[in-house]
Design an enzyme around this catalytic site. Sequence first.
Site, PDB file in Angstrom:
ATOM      1  N   GLU A 258     -20.477 -72.629 116.948  1.00 16.56           N
ATOM      2  CA  GLU A 258     -19.092 -72.374 117.342  1.00 16.56           C
ATOM      3  C   GLU A 258     -18.804 -72.635 118.821  1.00 16.56           C
ATOM      4  O   GLU A 258     -18.321 -71.751 119.546  1.00 16.56           O
ATOM      5  CB  GLU A 258     -18.694 -70.950 116.962  1.00 16.56           C
ATOM      6  N   GLU A 378     -19.219 -71.897 107.348  1.00 16.85           N
ATOM      7  CA  GLU A 378     -19.167 -70.439 107.308  1.00 16.85           C
ATOM      8  C   GLU A 378     -17.871 -70.028 106.631  1.00 16.85           C
ATOM      9  O   GLU A 378     -16.807 -70.544 106.970  1.00 16.85           O
ATOM     10  CB  GLU A 378     -19.199 -69.821 108.712  1.00 16.85           C
TER      11      GLU A 378
END
Length: 485
Positions: A258, A378
């Site tokens: 991320e 995710e």
Amino acid sequence: MLVRKKNFNCGCLFKSMDKYEQNFILRKLFWAAVLVMITKKLSNAGFGVNGNEDLEVLEERSDNHLAYSKVNRGVCELGEMEDDAWTTVQRKGNQFVVNDQPFYVNGFNTYWLMVFAADPSTRGKVSEVFQQASSVGLTVCRTWAFNDGQWRALQISPSVYDEEVFKALDFVVSEAKKYKIRLILSLTNNWEAYGGKAQYVKWGKAAGLNLTSDDDFFSHPTLRSYYKAHTVLNRVNTLTNMTYKDDPTIFAWELMNEPRCVSDPSGDKLQEWIEEMAVYVKSIDPKHLLEIGLEGFYGPSTLNRVQFNPNTYAQHVGTDFIRNHQVLGVDFASVHIYADSWISQSISDAHIPFIKSWMQAHIDDADNFLGMPVVFAEFGVSTKDPGYNSSFRDTLISTVYMTLLDSTKKGGSGSGSLLWQLFPEGADNMDDGYAVILSKSPSTSNIVSLQSTRLTTFNSLCSWKCHWGCKKKHPLETFLYHDDL
């Protein structure tokens, strides 16, 4: 109709097989015939999607004819994978392939495997996770190949490693192979957990560098050199004697979990870092796939797409989905899905429509602009959210799966998803609220299993030609893969 020797050339095989083997093949030939009939229906509709009628037939047939426990073994083998089948996953156009056969992903995250493997008292939990994942057909796991400067660190300081922790990562890789699960290994973190870019900045300050922000990780040449020196790719596994960069168990490398660079909303700083590191990683390991680890936010280069972001803040965090993924060396796109973090923590009627539009926007972009697979790396929902119930979690997971199937049926770029996150029993201290324990969640387990079966159906289409000498191209191959591959 069901057994046409002129197409499948299986007659010679039957004479040398016992009754069990004959029945096994007949069941598979029946399954092939069902797929052909479904394809003809879809072909008559111009390969379109007519509601869920055809998909429901496919689900029913797959449920009846493919055992979940064998789903990641291949439908033409009796529970065993040939040694030569365990080869590196590759990209072919907008899809993944193994041995030139399709590889659609149903997978999961369990980020803490290396840390648990480093402690003999918890090492068994690693095996439990892989065993349970395999039992429902999950084939890819995303986990951390980093722990920078913190408790039970892998990298104690730049280029200085704890060999026992590295051996723990060796165990994770070898155990994954044992259960025929491939790994996406992430190389560092945007967040402070497990060290990440903040730890690199601390190391830089300790070395006397003038650093003012954690985002200096992306721009300072010394910190860039620290990142490049992380030696996971060249590690020789002490259990398999295989270098990581040569091991087919590795599905892909992830540059960073991320990444965000909020100090530069233009996105230029992060873009330059991605460009440098993608080429660098590929220079060391050109065999394996590479992805960035992005959440999927649209940025300044595509202002016409920011409407799909979950909020206005998302376009100002220094990431840019399309621009970032056009970098040389990046093989597939990654997207995360957290409606309960991005829209509202309380369970809301707005969550499911957002998930559908968010996914479809990225699938469309992967189809039309990037020409590469997209993996929703995710997704999940927290049990700590106000209004949470298990029925909503099942609905959310089913929504992700069905949206992907709509792309898969058309031969599109939607290539898989990774549930956040799969847990064995007895690891409650690591639960961030998103833990899915299959043994305690039979309805969720069934949904995951069914998706694995659906995707195995598509993955196995070439098996008829490869294993049984079929001279005629299977109709669903054309349906899924088109001619541009």
